[in-house]
Write an enzyme that holds these catalytic residues in place. Structure first.
Site, PDB file in Angstrom:
ATOM      1  CD  GLU A 105      -7.071  48.419   7.812  1.00  0.00           C
ATOM      2  OE1 GLU A 105      -6.821  48.509   9.033  1.00  0.00           O
ATOM      3  OE2 GLU A 105      -7.040  47.339   7.181  1.00  0.00           O
TER       4      GLU A 105
ATOM      5  CD1 TRP B 181       3.503  43.733   8.893  1.00  0.00           C
ATOM      6  CD2 TRP B 181       3.791  45.686   9.926  1.00  0.00           C
ATOM      7  NE1 TRP B 181       2.717  44.672   8.248  1.00  0.00           N
ATOM      8  CE2 TRP B 181       2.878  45.878   8.866  1.00  0.00           C
ATOM      9  CE3 TRP B 181       4.145  46.786  10.720  1.00  0.00           C
ATOM     10  CZ2 TRP B 181       2.302  47.117   8.577  1.00  0.00           C
ATOM     11  CZ3 TRP B 181       3.567  48.022  10.439  1.00  0.00           C
ATOM     12  CH2 TRP B 181       2.660  48.176   9.379  1.00  0.00           C
ATOM     13  CG  ASN B 182       0.118  46.175  13.276  1.00  0.00           C
ATOM     14  OD1 ASN B 182       0.137  44.956  13.414  1.00  0.00           O
ATOM     15  ND2 ASN B 182      -0.975  46.887  13.460  1.00  0.00           N
TER      16      ASN B 182
ATOM     17  N   GLY C 100      -4.334  40.066  11.233  1.00  0.00           N
ATOM     18  CA  GLY C 100      -3.726  40.511   9.991  1.00  0.00           C
ATOM     19  C   GLY C 100      -4.769  40.930   8.982  1.00  0.00           C
TER      20      GLY C 100
ATOM     21  CD  GLU D 142      -7.590  42.987  16.050  1.00  0.00           C
ATOM     22  OE1 GLU D 142      -6.740  43.396  15.219  1.00  0.00           O
ATOM     23  OE2 GLU D 142      -7.601  43.339  17.225  1.00  0.00           O
ATOM     24  CG  LEU D 143      -9.695  39.353   9.789  1.00  0.00           C
ATOM     25  CD1 LEU D 143     -10.622  38.758   8.752  1.00  0.00           C
ATOM     26  CD2 LEU D 143      -8.339  38.667   9.759  1.00  0.00           C
TER      27      LEU D 143
ATOM     28  CE  LYS E 204       4.668  32.813   9.272  1.00  0.00           C
ATOM     29  NZ  LYS E 204       4.435  34.145   8.644  1.00  0.00           N
TER      30      LYS E 204
ATOM     31  CB  CYS F 250      -6.483  46.957  13.177  1.00  0.00           C
ATOM     32  SG  CYS F 250      -5.398  45.855  12.241  1.00  0.00           S
TER      33      CYS F 250
END
Length: 458
Positions: A360, A131-132, A207, A229-230, A155, A263
């Site tokens: 984080e 969402w960011n 996410g 990408e976490l 999605k 992130c």
């Protein structure tokens, strides 16, 4: 029937409820993506570029309306929302211009009369997005994929259904071939059906670690490639020979973009002892001057946290760190009133065992850690399970040398860590794998097909 619900984090009011896709609708969406792929893969780069440029132009022309959807669903200040829509358009334009060169045939000498590698599309791809940064992350996924000849099923996070519809609507508005890009408005638990559908050829996920691990394990069980990408707990190393004024300016900006919900924001500010107090003073001046408020107000620099549970977790990290000995120089208190605002917060005396350093932090919280010297600063920077990005402030030569010893997917020397369509980005360790953007990103989801043409040369 289940619904995807968007809540305005400024007020806590529900702004949108959208029916979630049924299993039959998920299948139908992938049906359309597969049907579209059969013709889209045969189009030229020029034809694909025309579509991407038209979508980009539409977004630029409607930047205020599109940006407002982000602002109401996840609280991004309007000044940043406009910037994100334009940056998404830039990604589309960049790949429209450069995809053909990125994917040009690569001639490799062998015993063949002719041998080369050509880069061919795979088929329908699934993008599972957070969402960011709803618009930017969508185009980071779809612009290279579409230009490579794939079709895209997006999605999006269930908290930003309006953003998902607006992005798909941009393709509809310019008459893009039906099915090349679709928004799949599905609940998170139903994404497994899409991953396992045999027509989905690969998955791009941005996410959390937990979500990425789940997506990757399902995809791996189906022998499908993924790019992940976490999370990140990015170190920002400030050495004694740094330009402290410039460093403070950039660190303050990096920490509060999107209310700190990024992130790749600077999260652990590791400062060499001789300049620690001066940098803290400079950061205090800059952070205390920031305007927190309604993201619709043009003067607002920091909007609300996107959800109440996210704010609660952020406050836990701050309070536990203070209880463990950190000093709260700014902020740190939950405000009264509507919405999920959190004050710009500056913590000093942070140590690696505290939540503000170990975990984080997704919000406007800057954690300052003191280092005795450059070697200890480097050790602290690498003392994390994450490896998304890092920055270092020192001389150019020293910074470039240090970059080789920083375990991160990208390093900024005397500048802000950012994503750029021209340059690859991605992480290592628990921050994920694979690369997006630049020439590397477009080659993640293609068939690098080797072609050997005889007769054999003696």
């Amino acid at each position: 029937m289940s619904f995807l619900t968007a809540t305005d984090p400024t007020t806590g009011a529900v702004v949108r409820r959208v029916p979630a896709a049924t299993p039959e609708e998920i299948t139908a969406t992938i049906d359309r993506a597969q049907a579209a792929f059969e013709s889209w893969r045969t189009t030229s780069f020029d034809e694909r570029a025309d579509v991407l440029r038209a979508v980009a132009a539409h977004m630029r022309e409607n930047v205020d309306q599109l940006g407002m959807v982000m602002t109401e669903e996840m609280g991004k200040p309007m000044t940043e929302s406009r910037g994100e829509v334009n940056k998404a358009a830039w990604a589309a334009e960049h790949y429209a211009e450069h995809a053909a060169a990125y994917l040009t045939d690569e001639v490799i000498a062998s015993d063949a009369s002719s041998s080369y590698v050509q880069y061919l599309p795979l088929g329908p791809l699934l993008g599972v997005l957070p969402w960011n940064a709803p618009f930017w992350l969508a185009f980071r996924f779809c612009a290279p994929a579409l230009m490579a000849g794939n079709t895209c099923v997006m999605k999006h996070d269930p908290h930003v259904p309006g953003c998902a519809e607006a992005i798909a609507g941009a393709f509809d508005a310019v008459g893009a071939p039906p099915g090349i890009f679709q928004a799949l408005l599905a609940e998170t638990g139903d994404v497994e059906q899409a991953i396992r559908d045999p027509r989905i050829q690969a998955v791009s996920f941005t996410g959390s670690e937990r979500g990425g691990a789940a997506v990757a394990s399902i995809a791996a069980s189906e022998i499908k490639p993924t790019v992940l990408e976490l999370g990140g707990s990015d170190p920002c190393v400030v050495l004694a020979d740094a330009d402290l004024t410039q460093a403070a300016d950039v660190i303050a900006l990096s920490r509060i973009i999107n209310a700190g919900q990024s992130c790749i924001a600077a999260k652990r500010i590791i400062v060499e002892r001789p300049v620690h107090d001066e940098l803290v003073e400079l950061l205090t001046e800059r952070l205390s001057a920031l305007v927190v408020g309604d993201p619709r107000d043009e003067s607002t620099q920091v909007g609300p946290i996107a959800r109440s549970d996210l704010r609660d977790n952020l406050h836990r990290q701050v309070t536990e760190s203070v209880a463990a000995g950190a000093r709260c120089v700014l902020g740190g208190e939950l405000p009264d009133g509507d919405g999920w605002f959190y004050p710009v917060t500056l913590l000093t005396g942070v140590t690696p065992d505290m939540p503000a350093c170990r975990e984080e932090t997704f919000g406007p919280v800057a954690a300052v850690v003191v280092a005795d010297d450059a070697d200890s600063a480097l050790a602290l920077a690498n003392d994390t399970p994450y490896g998304l990005a890092a920055s270092v402030w020192t001389t150019r030569e020293r910074g470039e040398a240090m970059a080789r010893d920083l375990f991160a997917g990208q390093v900024a020397v005397n500048g802000i860590v950012k994503s750029d369509p021209r340059l690859p980005s991605g992480g290592i360790k628990r921050s994920g794998y694979g690369r997006e953007l630049g020439p590397h990103g477009i080659r993640e989801f293609v068939n690098a097909q080797q072609v050997w043409v005889g007769p054999k040369r003696e």
